[in-house]
Write a protein that holds these residues in place. Structure first.
Motif, mmCIF file in Angstrom:
data_model
loop_
_atom_site.group_PDB
_atom_site.id
_atom_site.type_symbol
_atom_site.label_atom_id
_atom_site.label_comp_id
_atom_site.label_asym_id
_atom_site.label_seq_id
_atom_site.Cartn_x
_atom_site.Cartn_y
_atom_site.Cartn_z
ATOM 1 N N UNK A 159 -36.316 -11.178 1.304
ATOM 2 C CA UNK A 159 -35.064 -11.935 1.437
ATOM 3 C C UNK A 159 -34.171 -11.706 0.220
ATOM 4 N N UNK A 160 -34.731 -11.824 -0.958
ATOM 5 C CA UNK A 160 -33.948 -11.589 -2.169
ATOM 6 C C UNK A 160 -33.423 -10.171 -2.241
ATOM 7 N N UNK A 161 -34.235 -9.229 -1.817
ATOM 8 C CA UNK A 161 -33.863 -7.813 -1.835
ATOM 9 C C UNK A 161 -32.684 -7.529 -0.912
ATOM 10 N N UNK A 162 -32.729 -8.053 0.316
ATOM 11 C CA UNK A 162 -31.642 -7.767 1.254
ATOM 12 C C UNK A 162 -30.362 -8.515 0.873
ATOM 13 N N UNK A 163 -30.503 -9.705 0.314
ATOM 14 C CA UNK A 163 -29.326 -10.448 -0.158
ATOM 15 C C UNK A 163 -28.633 -9.667 -1.273
ATOM 16 N N UNK A 164 -29.413 -9.070 -2.167
ATOM 17 C CA UNK A 164 -28.844 -8.268 -3.261
ATOM 18 C C UNK A 164 -28.075 -7.059 -2.732
ATOM 19 N N UNK A 165 -28.372 -6.647 -1.503
ATOM 20 C CA UNK A 165 -27.675 -5.512 -0.883
ATOM 21 C C UNK A 165 -26.485 -5.952 -0.039
ATOM 22 N N UNK A 166 -26.220 -7.242 -0.004
ATOM 23 C CA UNK A 166 -25.063 -7.734 0.732
ATOM 24 C C UNK A 166 -25.339 -8.318 2.095
ATOM 25 N N UNK A 167 -26.587 -8.368 2.500
ATOM 26 C CA UNK A 167 -26.959 -8.980 3.772
ATOM 27 C C UNK A 167 -27.036 -10.496 3.616
ATOM 28 N N UNK A 168 -26.941 -11.182 4.716
ATOM 29 C CA UNK A 168 -27.187 -12.622 4.748
ATOM 30 C C UNK A 168 -28.587 -12.810 5.322
ATOM 31 N N UNK A 169 -29.483 -13.383 4.526
ATOM 32 C CA UNK A 169 -30.858 -13.615 4.970
ATOM 33 C C UNK A 169 -30.937 -14.971 5.657
ATOM 34 N N UNK A 170 -31.360 -14.961 6.903
ATOM 35 C CA UNK A 170 -31.590 -16.188 7.652
ATOM 36 C C UNK A 170 -33.109 -16.379 7.663
ATOM 37 N N UNK A 171 -33.603 -17.004 6.612
ATOM 38 C CA UNK A 171 -35.045 -17.161 6.410
ATOM 39 C C UNK A 171 -35.499 -18.432 7.103
ATOM 40 N N UNK A 172 -36.229 -18.259 8.183
ATOM 41 C CA UNK A 172 -36.644 -19.408 8.989
ATOM 42 C C UNK A 172 -38.076 -19.852 8.701
ATOM 43 N N UNK A 173 -38.627 -19.359 7.585
ATOM 44 C CA UNK A 173 -39.904 -19.883 7.114
ATOM 45 C C UNK A 173 -41.116 -19.231 7.725
ATOM 46 N N UNK A 174 -42.235 -19.855 7.437
ATOM 47 C CA UNK A 174 -42.501 -21.156 6.827
ATOM 48 C C UNK A 174 -42.366 -21.119 5.292
ATOM 49 N N UNK A 175 -42.437 -22.300 4.698
ATOM 50 C CA UNK A 175 -42.292 -22.385 3.242
ATOM 51 C C UNK A 175 -43.537 -22.916 2.552
ATOM 52 N N UNK A 176 -44.497 -23.415 3.318
ATOM 53 C CA UNK A 176 -45.724 -23.953 2.723
ATOM 54 C C UNK A 176 -46.925 -23.153 3.206
ATOM 55 N N UNK A 177 -48.003 -23.122 2.422
ATOM 56 C CA UNK A 177 -49.134 -22.236 2.729
ATOM 57 C C UNK A 177 -50.099 -22.738 3.809
ATOM 58 N N UNK A 178 -49.822 -23.861 4.449
ATOM 59 C CA UNK A 178 -50.716 -24.307 5.522
ATOM 60 C C UNK A 178 -50.735 -23.281 6.649
#
Length: 149
Positions: free
Chosen positions: A23-42
């Motif tokens: 996500x960070x990599x593509x944002x740095x290239x000008x893309x909009x990252x629509x990160x829908x998760x998950x965010x927790x390790x369960x």
């Protein structure tokens, strides 16, 4: 924002860290990252995450999708069940480039237990910079689309 600049990102619990790096990599290239998760390790179920990202791509909300799980295989299978999705698992940049050039793939799947972060970012770059070649490949993509039920 236009869908042409948006990439849906999703994974199961095993691939959160790599997904966030992508996500960070593509944002740095000008893309909009629509990160829908998950965010927790369960523990989560990769079919749900593959489907959710695929629906964003199929609806036109996102131009591309990048999904991850342990091998990339299971989440890719789920995504490909959504009408209009052409997703391939790639563990090398050549394959990622070819699924765009020859198959007009709109989603990329990566296995977090198969490739490390550096290679994953190279795979993403190859996928995002390649262009569909059309011609005889368009005929074959049409044949694949005709198989959808």
């Amino acid at each position: 924002m236009p869908a042409t600049n948006r990439i849906a990102l999703s994974s199961d619990h095993a691939a959160i860290q790599l997904r966030q790096a992508i996500a960070g990599h593509v944002v740095a290239q000008g893309w909009i990252a629509v990160d829908i998760g998950p965010t927790t390790p369960e523990s989560t179920h990769y079919p749900q995450h593959g489907e959710a990202a695929a629906r964003l791509v199929a609806s036109g909300d996102c131009r591309f999708g990048i999904i991850l799980c342990g091998t990339g295989q299971g989440i890719m299978m789920a995504a490909n069940k959504v009408r209009g999705i052409r997703c391939g698992v790639c563990a090398d940049p050549f394959s990622a480039r070819m699924i765009r050039q020859h198959n007009d793939a709109n989603m990329l799947s990566i296995g977090v237990r198969v490739v490390g972060e550096g290679l994953a970012l190279d795979i993403v770059d190859a996928f995002l910079t390649a262009r569909f070649e059309g011609g005889r490949h368009a005929t074959r993509v049409g044949m694949i689309e005709a198989l959808e039920v």
